[in-house]
Design an enzyme around this catalytic site. Sequence first.
Site, mmCIF file in Angstrom:
data_model
loop_
_atom_site.group_PDB
_atom_site.id
_atom_site.type_symbol
_atom_site.label_atom_id
_atom_site.label_comp_id
_atom_site.label_asym_id
_atom_site.label_seq_id
_atom_site.Cartn_x
_atom_site.Cartn_y
_atom_site.Cartn_z
ATOM 1 C CG ASP A 108 39.229 35.594 34.708
ATOM 2 O OD1 ASP A 108 40.147 35.646 33.859
ATOM 3 O OD2 ASP A 108 39.176 36.339 35.695
ATOM 4 C CG HIS B 130 39.799 43.595 39.830
ATOM 5 N ND1 HIS B 130 41.120 43.218 39.810
ATOM 6 C CD2 HIS B 130 39.096 42.465 40.112
ATOM 7 C CE1 HIS B 130 41.221 41.920 40.066
ATOM 8 N NE2 HIS B 130 40.005 41.447 40.263
ATOM 9 C CG HIS C 200 38.658 41.529 36.058
ATOM 10 N ND1 HIS C 200 39.553 40.495 36.218
ATOM 11 C CD2 HIS C 200 39.349 42.668 36.387
ATOM 12 C CE1 HIS C 200 40.730 40.989 36.615
ATOM 13 N NE2 HIS C 200 40.624 42.295 36.741
HETATM 14 FE FE LIG Z 1 39.621 38.384 35.808
#
Ligand SMILES: [Fe+2]
Length: 332
Positions: free
Chosen positions: A54, A202, A229
């Site tokens: 990311d 997540h 993440h």
């Molecule tokens: Fe991510």
Amino acid sequence: MSGLYYFYTMPVSGPKSYPSRVAVVGDLGLTYNTTSTVNHLLANHPDLILLVGDVSYANLYLTNGTGADCYSCKFPETPIHETYQPRWDYWGRFMQPLVSKVPIMVIEGNHEMEEQAENRTFAAYSSRFAFPSKESGSSSKLYYSFNAGGIHFIMLGAYIAYDESSDQYKWLEKDLASVNRDVTPWLVATWHPPWYSTYTAHYREAECMRVAMEDLLYDYGVDIVFNGHVHAYERSNRVYNYTLDQCGPVHIAVGDGGNREKMAITHADEPGNCPEPSSTPDQFMGGFCALNFTSGPAAGKFCWDRQPDYSAYRESSFGHGILEVLLLVFCR
Ligand SMILES: [Fe+2]
């Protein structure tokens, strides 16, 4: 075309030489918080940077530069998935004071997929970094390995096939089998979404990848795993299959580099925060593997009712990590 810049390459492979400091950072983006993280990174003078996915968040912008809430948005009236590629240039210019001096090794996150026409993905990401794929026997830029002194780094792709019949799995088997622990005693693995995170965000999203690959990493004695993440810090105890195990790796999630999405704060083990199992498929790979725990204090349930034993420490704040390799510790 530019000024001249100089950097030190990694020490030669061997058990007695190590980069003195490895910075680990994830989910950077380009925000006020990113500035603070990168300033701290510079002040820590790392010899190597691991960016655990990311990167620029260009896919959270429309082609006119306006910020959006959807990933690679596609509107019915337009034929394309939208991203704003100048964000990659902004990010590159912003990072130059750091990455012109320090080698950076990157693994892809979900924001790098940037779906385009004809299902093309990872185009900007694959073009903007160098990956030693060929050198490490990989046929893809999305997974590879490299040595830095006495550390062998394995960089895995969570958004490309990872099951036993996949090219990535077969490559990983070969790569692990070829590691000489007398030369590189330390084995560090990195990929984007964590297997052991207790945040609601997540939660157990990468379970299919864990089911597919955890045994292999365990059998070869991986020491440490780094992920991003989830936008917070969490460090596990040594763990294998959700059970404390002195030969399992320590998992560290550092997806808290600072980006335009919000910080992860709530934990799945707090009252009212446990998600419905059916709501937790891997939204990027489409798999669904997370089931209720079958043993331990949370047997029969999808979440623990307290901080799980495998979770050693968790903290919601922006930042980065520094890995210093000081001792040789074998666990076979
Ligand atoms: Fe991510």
